[in-house]
Design a protein around this motif. Structure first.
Motif, PDB file in Angstrom:
ATOM      1  N   GLY A 181      13.119  54.855   1.155  1.00  0.00           N
ATOM      2  CA  GLY A 181      13.020  55.050  -0.355  1.00  0.00           C
ATOM      3  C   GLY A 181      12.077  54.847  -1.070  1.00  0.00           C
ATOM      4  N   GLY A 238      12.862  52.540   8.858  1.00  0.00           N
ATOM      5  CA  GLY A 238      14.258  53.173   8.719  1.00  0.00           C
ATOM      6  C   GLY A 238      15.023  52.693   9.747  1.00  0.00           C
ATOM      7  N   ASP A 267      16.722  54.433   5.001  1.00  0.00           N
ATOM      8  CA  ASP A 267      16.205  53.316   4.447  1.00  0.00           C
ATOM      9  C   ASP A 267      16.943  51.907   4.828  1.00  0.00           C
ATOM     10  OD1 ASP A 267      15.533  50.837   2.362  1.00  0.00           O
ATOM     11  OD2 ASP A 267      13.979  52.454   1.896  1.00  0.00           O
ATOM     12  N   ASN A 323      22.812  59.410  -3.163  1.00  0.00           N
ATOM     13  CA  ASN A 323      21.725  58.196  -2.834  1.00  0.00           C
ATOM     14  C   ASN A 323      21.215  57.917  -1.309  1.00  0.00           C
ATOM     15  OD1 ASN A 323      20.722  55.789  -3.585  1.00  0.00           O
ATOM     16  ND2 ASN A 323      21.947  54.780  -2.248  1.00  0.00           N
ATOM     17  N   LYS A 334      18.074  60.408  -1.017  1.00  0.00           N
ATOM     18  CA  LYS A 334      16.856  59.778  -1.565  1.00  0.00           C
ATOM     19  C   LYS A 334      16.490  58.742  -0.710  1.00  0.00           C
ATOM     20  CE  LYS A 334      18.500  59.806  -6.502  1.00  0.00           C
ATOM     21  NZ  LYS A 334      19.108  58.975  -7.544  1.00  0.00           N
ATOM     22  N   ASN A 335      17.094  58.385   0.354  1.00  0.00           N
ATOM     23  CA  ASN A 335      16.665  57.380   1.184  1.00  0.00           C
ATOM     24  C   ASN A 335      16.527  57.900   2.751  1.00  0.00           C
ATOM     25  OD1 ASN A 335      16.625  54.751  -0.228  1.00  0.00           O
ATOM     26  ND2 ASN A 335      18.293  55.592  -1.109  1.00  0.00           N
TER      27      ASN A 335
END
Length: 175
Positions: free
Chosen positions: A52, A68, A88, A116, A119-120
């Motif tokens: 992220g 990650g 992440d 979310n 995004k990660n």
């Protein structure tokens, strides 16, 4: 007579193809690991920014290191290809929540909002000399398992505003 010879030849070729395919599938993990580039996977420290943090500034062609956990879907590994996704490490899996019974595949991060998670998330490829992902399954090889924490060093091959980040790995450190 000629058609009988052709039929026998065809049947023999089909049997040989099936036999070779079956042998390839039963290849031991050590033999498949040998197909990975030498020195690609190391064990030890997994330092670097999380997915992220690294993702927003990633540019195609740029060298990158990111950390990650293998996951992001029920099966984060692409079947028969050296491709998988990582999430992440700040994103909490159901296993880390202590709620393993709630989720049979805690590496899919089913409790995390999809936006979310996107995004990660990053896709990792292990490419051959031709620049395409190696045609081998990497799940379970040398510590590449769901929820394993890894640090990937490589080159960004795709990055866009839609949230896609693809990294061609040149080194993978497995914690």
């Amino acid at each position: 007579m000629q058609s009988t010879i052709r039929a026998i030849s065809f049947a023999s070729a089909a049997f040989l193809t099936l036999a070779l395919t079956a042998c390839g599938e039963s290849q031991p993990p050590a033999a498949k690991a040998a197909a990975l580039p030498a020195g690609l996977i190391v064990h030890g420290a997994t330092d670097g920014p999380g997915v992220g943090t690294a993702k927003p500034s990633a540019k195609v062609g740029q060298p990158i290191t990111l950390v990650g956990c293998i996951g992001g879907s029920k099966d984060p590994f692409v079947q028969g290809r050296a491709v998988f996704t990582i999430v992440d490490p700040t994103i909490v899996s159901c296993k880390a929540m202590g709620d393993e019974e709630h989720c049979p595949t805690p590496w899919d991060y089913c409790c995390e909002p999809r936006e979310n998670l996107k995004k990660n998330l990053a896709t990792i490829e292990i490419d051959g000399a031709d620049g395409r992902p190696l045609p081998i399954a990497v799940r379970g090889l040398d510590g590449l398992d769901p929820l394993a924490t890894i640090a990937v060093t490589g080159t960004v091959t795709e990055a866009n505003e839609a949230g896609l980040l693809v990294v061609r790995a040149t080194r993978i450190a497995v914690k």
